[in-house]
Motif scaffolding. Structure first.
Motif, PDB file in Angstrom:
ATOM      1  N   HIS A  13       0.892  -1.367   0.098  1.00  0.00           N
ATOM      2  CA  HIS A  13       0.003   0.043  -0.028  1.00  0.00           C
ATOM      3  C   HIS A  13       0.816   1.300  -0.162  1.00  0.00           C
ATOM      4  N   GLN A  17       1.088   4.032  -2.710  1.00  0.00           N
ATOM      5  CA  GLN A  17       0.667   5.497  -2.377  1.00  0.00           C
ATOM      6  C   GLN A  17       1.655   6.463  -2.550  1.00  0.00           C
ATOM      7  N   SER A  77      -0.421  12.251   6.428  1.00  0.00           N
ATOM      8  CA  SER A  77      -1.572  12.349   5.427  1.00  0.00           C
ATOM      9  C   SER A  77      -1.551  12.940   3.874  1.00  0.00           C
ATOM     10  N   ASP A 290      -8.116   0.120  -4.541  1.00  0.00           N
ATOM     11  CA  ASP A 290      -8.204   0.929  -3.436  1.00  0.00           C
ATOM     12  C   ASP A 290      -7.302   2.172  -3.354  1.00  0.00           C
ATOM     13  N   ASP A 291      -6.033   1.835  -3.354  1.00  0.00           N
ATOM     14  CA  ASP A 291      -4.861   2.993  -3.465  1.00  0.00           C
ATOM     15  C   ASP A 291      -5.347   4.147  -4.281  1.00  0.00           C
ATOM     16  N   LYS A 293      -8.049   5.074  -5.684  1.00  0.00           N
ATOM     17  CA  LYS A 293      -9.199   5.593  -5.107  1.00  0.00           C
ATOM     18  C   LYS A 293      -8.839   6.504  -3.986  1.00  0.00           C
ATOM     19  N   TYR A 294      -8.151   5.853  -3.280  1.00  0.00           N
ATOM     20  CA  TYR A 294      -7.962   6.615  -1.694  1.00  0.00           C
ATOM     21  C   TYR A 294      -7.023   7.997  -2.157  1.00  0.00           C
ATOM     22  N   MET A 295      -6.060   7.917  -3.056  1.00  0.00           N
ATOM     23  CA  MET A 295      -5.196   8.810  -3.530  1.00  0.00           C
ATOM     24  C   MET A 295      -6.012   9.933  -4.193  1.00  0.00           C
ATOM     25  N   LYS A 297      -9.335  10.820  -3.743  1.00  0.00           N
ATOM     26  CA  LYS A 297     -10.085  11.258  -2.954  1.00  0.00           C
ATOM     27  C   LYS A 297      -9.219  12.162  -2.256  1.00  0.00           C
ATOM     28  N   GLU A 298      -8.045  11.943  -1.639  1.00  0.00           N
ATOM     29  CA  GLU A 298      -7.248  13.053  -0.794  1.00  0.00           C
ATOM     30  C   GLU A 298      -6.713  13.986  -1.730  1.00  0.00           C
TER      31      GLU A 298
END
Ligand SMILES: Cc1ncc(C[n+]2csc(CCOP(=O)(O)OP(=O)(O)O)c2C)c(N)n1
Length: 661
Positions: A13, A17, A77, A290-291, A293-295, A297-298
């Motif tokens: 992950h 990221q 973060s 997932d990674d 999408k996460y990035m 969104k951030e």
């Protein structure tokens, strides 16, 4: 695999990221949505994540300018990182740091130094603090192959070795400085071999292999804590992108790049996970999804708030820590020389606060070059740290240590050598509070013996205070008497800013009344030593003594002039107590400012400018404000010329008399 399944997934992950974060950064720069510059670490993710997986809470890192991956790997973060790079108030440092300064105290990340290799001194300083505070933790000094040629790294390796500091020197060897290939810039094929000179152990690892890096870091951490010795890892890796955003990489071949692309750390780790059946292809895809999408969104969240920035007033509030005010109630006085007064201040503060450390060359049994520390090595032995001749290194170590709870008081043997510690003062101590938006403070005192009159020649006699008064974030203090030296030094040691404490060497030989341990003077306040109605005479340091002598000689000959000259001792050059000066010259309409430093570009001109901008003073001055400083020449050795190159009592007397006419 030596990594547990949990660690494997975490590692994967984090590497994703890190890469995804930077891919977004590339797009943002390309579309003009970010300003400034950035240094990408794509290709080096295994170094960053492998190291981070081995660290425990309270282990500190000081990354290089190529830092994004370190932030992600240690838990910062991405939202706050994007925000920092947009310059918004939601950034890790509220937008005051930018890409190269992503301090994150919560995650034990001091932030990078943009001065290549200087972060190594800060990291060594953190481990100095860990060692003194008896913590079972390490600090990691990250640096590149280019950085490895800077002297400060060698100074720090030497000190880490002789002082048994828990420092992990972690070299990310990506083969190039900016464009300069290691093969052209370094005198050896093996960078790690240099540690032999410092009696440090270490190893070379494949920096594109996450598991290898992790294992080496684990070994290193255990070794450091068990043996109380530093350690070094050289991780061989490659950066995919240019040095910074504008670098087309003309200095390396496409074949070389392709060769390294085959050793991509993420692809290799994925292959290892698949072949060890830790995950299958479908699981991998879903992790990557997932990674991604996460990035996204951030980034989206950060972009939504990117125009919300702190105002200039808030930014200004991060420059200085508050300065404490003291009302002295001292009634007990005794006589002492200037050097004894300083020694008393050092002793009292070291005894009062065990986090105070006295650091410098020959300050132990030798008693200091000017015998200031004297017998302190007997009285506060464990708080005296004698250093090798490594000003740049121990300056940086002091600053680094101050951020983890040490209060270093550094003696630079001669103020002239402040040129060698200026990186720690000018680029670091003065700015870290600001750049980190108040996450860190650097409560350090640098004692600099300055001035001429001792026959030491041009390189041991300068008055360099104006080099430091032009640096926001530094306090500059310059006592003129034994009592003030003691009281100002005690206040300096207790304050949370970095202080350049200018000790005019001839003040060491002045004899006078000094206060007891309760006698402290507030920094940033002038002292009106005598009141008068016709001329304001302003000075600091040893020149104050000459001003006193000049006034005494005038008054001795003409008692009617007793209340005509107002004498103001600046005490603190920065922050300047403008009100007291303005009030005085509004009253006297005449002003002479005396300094030993060369007149041109000197600090006294700042006083003249400050007074000149006051309309009432400007309208009522009887004579132009006069600045009287040293001649435009290095300090000569010959006794007579040495005396003549700076203001003398006789010349000050003459100028005063002219103004009194
Ligand atoms: C003292 C200093 N000199 C020069 C620079 C300009 N500069 C920034 S990064 C860099 C190359 C550093 O190379 P290296 O240490 O190998 O790290 P890398 O960039 O490869 O990660 C240079 C020359 C600087 N920031 N600081």
């Amino acid at each position: 695999m030596t990594l547990s399944k949990g660690q494997c997934l975490k590692g994967l992950h984090l590497m994703h990221q890190s890469r995804l974060f930077e891919q977004q950064i590339v797009k943002l720069f390309a579309s003009g949505k970010m300003h400034g510059t950035t240094h990408l670490n794509m290709g080096q993710e295994a170094c960053q994540v492998g190291l981070a997986l081995s660290l425990k809470d309270d282990d500190w890192i000081v990354p290089t300018h190529r830092c994004h991956g370190y932030n992600i790997a240690t838990g910062s973060s991405p939202f706050k990182m994007f925000s920092e790079m947009f310059g918004s108030k939601y950034g890790l440092c509220k937008g005051l740091g930018g890409s190269m300064h992503m301090s994150d105290k919560e995650h034990f990340n001091l932030g990078s130094s943009a001065v290549v290799a200087s972060g190594v001194a800060l990291a060594t300083g953190l481990s100095f603090a860990q060692s003194k505070l008896k913590k079972s933790n390490i600090s990691v000094a990250l640096f590149g192959d280019g950085a490895s040629s800077r002297g400060v790294i060698h100074e720090c390796m030497n000190m880490a070795s002789i002082w048994n500091l828990p420092t992990l020197f972690f070299l990310e060897n990506n083969g190039y400085g900016m464009s300069a290939a290691t093969s052209r810039m370094v005198s050896t094929d093996s960078l790690i071999s240099r540690i032999k000179s410092y009696n440090i152990e270490g190893e070379v690892v494949d920096g594109n292999n996450l598991e290898e890096v992790y294992e080496a870091c684990n070994r290193a951490r255990n070794y450091i804590l068990k043996n109380k010795k530093p350690y070094m890892i050289e991780a061989k890796t490659y950066r995919y992108n240019g040095h910074s955003k504008s670098d087309p990489c003309v200095y390396r071949t496409r074949e070389e790049e392709e060769l390294w692309a085959k050793k991509d750390p993420i692809k290799r780790f994925k292959a290892a996970l698949l072949s060890n059946k830790i995950i299958d292809e479908n699981q991998y895809k879903s992790i990557l999804d997932d990674d991604i999408k996460y990035m996204e969104k951030e980034l989206e969240d950060a972009r939504d708030h990117k125009d919300e920035i702190i105002d200039i007033h808030e930014a200004t509030s991060y420059v200085y820590a508050d300065i404490e005010k003291y009302e002295t109630s001292c009634t007990e006085f005794h006589r002492a020389y200037g050097r004894e007064a300083i020694r008393e201040a050092l002793l009292e503060e070291a005894q009062r606060d065990e986090s105070v450390y006295l650091i410098g060359e020959d300050i132990g049994i030798y008693g200091g070059c000017f015998k200031v520390t004297g017998d302190l090595y007997k009285k506060v032995k464990s708080q005296i740290v004698e250093t090798p001749i490594s000003e740049e290194g121990f300056g940086g170590i002091a600053v680094g240590s101050s951020m983890l709870g040490i209060r270093p008081v550094v003696e630079i043997m001669y103020g002239d050598f402040s040129t060698l510690i200026s990186d720690s003062l000018i680029n670091h101590a003065s700015k870290i509070r600001f750049m980190s938006a108040g996450q860190f403070e650097c409560p350090t005192v640098f004692r600099l013996p300055m001035g001429c009159g001792t026959g030491h020649g041009s390189q041991h006699s300068q008055s360099l205070e104006s080099l430091f008064t032009n640096i926001p974030g530094l306090l500059v203090v310059a006592p003129s008497s034994p009592r003030k030296a003691k009281a100002l030094l005690k206040a300096s040691i207790r304050n949370n800013n970095s202080v350049v404490f200018v000790e005019y060497k001839l003040v060491y030989n002045l004899n006078g009344e000094i206060g007891d341990e309760s006698d402290l003077m507030t920094l940033g306040q002038c002292d009106v030593e005598r009141e008068g109605s016709k001329v304001t005479l302003i000075s600091y340091g040893y020149s104050m003594q000459k001003c006193r002598d000049a006034i005494n000689s005038i008054v001795a000959k003409d008692e009617s002039l007793l209340d005509k000259i107002e004498l103001i001792d600046l005490c603190t050059l920065k922050p300047l107590d403008e009100d007291t000066l303005i009030k005085s010259v509004r009253k006297t309409h005449n002003c002479l400012i005396v300094q030993e430093a060369p007149q041109f570009g000197g600090y006294a001109n700042q006083i003249a400018a400050t007074l000149n901008k006051d309309r009432e003073i400007f309208n009522t001055l009887k004579n132009p404000i006069e600045v009287f400083g040293g001649r435009e020449m290095p300090v000569p050795f010959t006794r007579e010329l040495e005396k003549d190159c700076v203001p003398t009592v006789e010349k000050i007397t003459k100028k005063l008399k002219d103004l009194l006419k």
